[in-house]
Write a protein that holds these residues in place. Structure first.
Motif, PDB file in Angstrom:
ATOM      1  N   ILE A  98       0.845  -1.198   0.000  1.00  0.00           N
ATOM      2  CA  ILE A  98       0.000   0.000   0.000  1.00  0.00           C
ATOM      3  C   ILE A  98       0.882   1.249   0.000  1.00  0.00           C
ATOM      4  O   ILE A  98       0.607   2.220  -0.723  1.00  0.00           O
ATOM      5  N   ALA A  99       1.951   1.205   0.773  1.00  0.00           N
ATOM      6  CA  ALA A  99       2.887   2.341   0.782  1.00  0.00           C
ATOM      7  C   ALA A  99       3.454   2.563  -0.615  1.00  0.00           C
ATOM      8  O   ALA A  99       3.595   3.706  -1.062  1.00  0.00           O
ATOM      9  N   GLU A 100       3.756   1.461  -1.302  1.00  0.00           N
ATOM     10  CA  GLU A 100       4.297   1.574  -2.658  1.00  0.00           C
ATOM     11  C   GLU A 100       3.287   2.233  -3.594  1.00  0.00           C
ATOM     12  O   GLU A 100       3.654   3.103  -4.397  1.00  0.00           O
ATOM     13  N   GLY A 101       2.045   1.848  -3.467  1.00  0.00           N
ATOM     14  CA  GLY A 101       1.002   2.477  -4.282  1.00  0.00           C
ATOM     15  C   GLY A 101       0.904   3.961  -4.021  1.00  0.00           C
ATOM     16  O   GLY A 101       0.784   4.766  -4.953  1.00  0.00           O
ATOM     17  N   MET A 102       0.988   4.342  -2.756  1.00  0.00           N
ATOM     18  CA  MET A 102       0.916   5.759  -2.393  1.00  0.00           C
ATOM     19  C   MET A 102       2.079   6.540  -2.992  1.00  0.00           C
ATOM     20  O   MET A 102       1.899   7.625  -3.554  1.00  0.00           O
ATOM     21  N   VAL A 103       3.286   5.957  -2.882  1.00  0.00           N
ATOM     22  CA  VAL A 103       4.474   6.638  -3.405  1.00  0.00           C
ATOM     23  C   VAL A 103       4.378   6.814  -4.918  1.00  0.00           C
ATOM     24  O   VAL A 103       4.814   7.826  -5.462  1.00  0.00           O
ATOM     25  N   LEU A 104       3.777   5.842  -5.578  1.00  0.00           N
ATOM     26  CA  LEU A 104       3.700   5.888  -7.038  1.00  0.00           C
ATOM     27  C   LEU A 104       2.532   6.726  -7.533  1.00  0.00           C
ATOM     28  O   LEU A 104       2.240   6.747  -8.728  1.00  0.00           O
ATOM     29  N   GLY A 105       1.840   7.390  -6.602  1.00  0.00           N
ATOM     30  CA  GLY A 105       0.849   8.376  -7.016  1.00  0.00           C
ATOM     31  C   GLY A 105      -0.602   7.982  -6.833  1.00  0.00           C
ATOM     32  O   GLY A 105      -1.490   8.691  -7.313  1.00  0.00           O
ATOM     33  N   MET A 106      -0.867   6.875  -6.151  1.00  0.00           N
ATOM     34  CA  MET A 106      -2.259   6.483  -5.932  1.00  0.00           C
ATOM     35  C   MET A 106      -2.841   7.237  -4.730  1.00  0.00           C
ATOM     36  O   MET A 106      -2.183   7.389  -3.704  1.00  0.00           O
ATOM     37  N   LYS A 108      -5.871   7.610  -1.731  1.00  0.00           N
ATOM     38  CA  LYS A 108      -6.533   6.637  -0.856  1.00  0.00           C
ATOM     39  C   LYS A 108      -7.726   5.982  -1.568  1.00  0.00           C
ATOM     40  O   LYS A 108      -7.896   4.760  -1.512  1.00  0.00           O
ATOM     41  N   GLU A 110      -8.205   5.636  -4.778  1.00  0.00           N
ATOM     42  CA  GLU A 110      -7.763   4.750  -5.853  1.00  0.00           C
ATOM     43  C   GLU A 110      -7.332   3.398  -5.285  1.00  0.00           C
ATOM     44  O   GLU A 110      -7.581   2.351  -5.883  1.00  0.00           O
ATOM     45  N   ILE A 111      -6.670   3.442  -4.122  1.00  0.00           N
ATOM     46  CA  ILE A 111      -6.239   2.191  -3.486  1.00  0.00           C
ATOM     47  C   ILE A 111      -7.454   1.391  -3.032  1.00  0.00           C
ATOM     48  O   ILE A 111      -7.543   0.180  -3.263  1.00  0.00           O
ATOM     49  N   LEU A 112      -8.410   2.076  -2.404  1.00  0.00           N
ATOM     50  CA  LEU A 112      -9.615   1.389  -1.931  1.00  0.00           C
ATOM     51  C   LEU A 112     -10.411   0.807  -3.099  1.00  0.00           C
ATOM     52  O   LEU A 112     -10.945  -0.305  -3.012  1.00  0.00           O
ATOM     53  N   LEU A 114      -9.156  -0.155  -5.949  1.00  0.00           N
ATOM     54  CA  LEU A 114      -8.401  -1.301  -6.448  1.00  0.00           C
ATOM     55  C   LEU A 114      -8.663  -2.529  -5.585  1.00  0.00           C
ATOM     56  O   LEU A 114      -8.908  -3.625  -6.102  1.00  0.00           O
TER      57      LEU A 114
END
Lengths: 125, 125
Positions: A98-106, A108, A110-112, A114
């Motif tokens: 999840i941290a990786e997704g955040m760093v790459l521009g996602m 919250k 967008e993560i949810l 996904l």
DNA sequence: AAATTTGTTATATATTTTATAGAACAAAAG
DNA sequence: CTTTTGTTCTATAAAATATATAACAAATTT
């Protein structure tokens, strides 16, 4: 239930097998109470070694997903509510990704979205 | 930014380092444009080998998180929107773990709450 | 300009992990 | 009773992980 092993994958064979069995249970292809094939049978079907299947089964047991009865077989367990230790393990596995997704521009959301998409994709069919 | 390496962990050292740098960026301890320490400096600080740090940096580069300028240094990249390839990679990493949560008795909402909790935990200072 | 620091490359060694192979065992199932 | 079961053991081989040392050319610092 169909299992596909890619020998050239960077993911170890025993882990591919473990994950596909887990997904098979999650999508209802196999159910709690069902017995898994014997390590010899499954190894022969997949064209891999008996010990590799055995390792996968013990991984599943360590995760609390199946129960191995010595000299008998492996049976899928049922779960009413997740245990704290399992919850913590999943927490620690999810966190770096999840941290990786955040760093790459996602964001919250967008993560949810996904995650929800993945849950739906697993459940469907 | 504080990095803690556990040599006895089942998680490889280079991966521990990679994950902690990612989380450091995600929580704003280090920012896009910042340079990472040289591989020799960080290795000395952490008491690990130079090549282990180097491997971690190249993992971060492969993930699209930093840019390595030969003979110069490693700089954290900024990201406006996630690329498709990164999205797919994260999708494939998340899927087995979400399936595991489902098998162990988590509902969709419990999974979404856990993910939201992790995002908040990373964001908060 | 000279000295230092940089990432890179190469060789070497050691441990652990992954995967396969074959054999043997006692217990369970047929 | 025969077969099948998971388990255990030994053995081998390749890959991954980690450390160590050395050397190189380019970049940076002094």
């Amino acid at each position: 239930m169909i299992i596909r092993i890619e020998p050239e994958s960077e993911v170890p064979i025993y882990m591919q097998l473990t994950n596909q069995i887990i997904e098979g249970i999650a999508k209802g292809a196999i159910h709690p109470g069902d017995a898994l094939p014997s390590v010899r049978t499954l190894a022969a079907d997949l064209g891999i070694n008996m010990h590799t299947v055995n390792k996968s089964y013990h991984e599943l047991e360590k995760k609390g997903i199946i129960e191995i009865v010595p000299k008998s077989g492996a049976v899928i367990k049922g779960h009413s509510h997740i245990e704290q230790s399992s919850y913590n393990r999943i927490y620690n596995m999810l966190k770096p990704q999840i941290a990786e997704g955040m760093v790459l521009g996602m964001t919250k959301d967008e993560i949810l979205n996904l995650v929800e998409e993945i849950v739906n994709e697993i459940k469907k069919t």
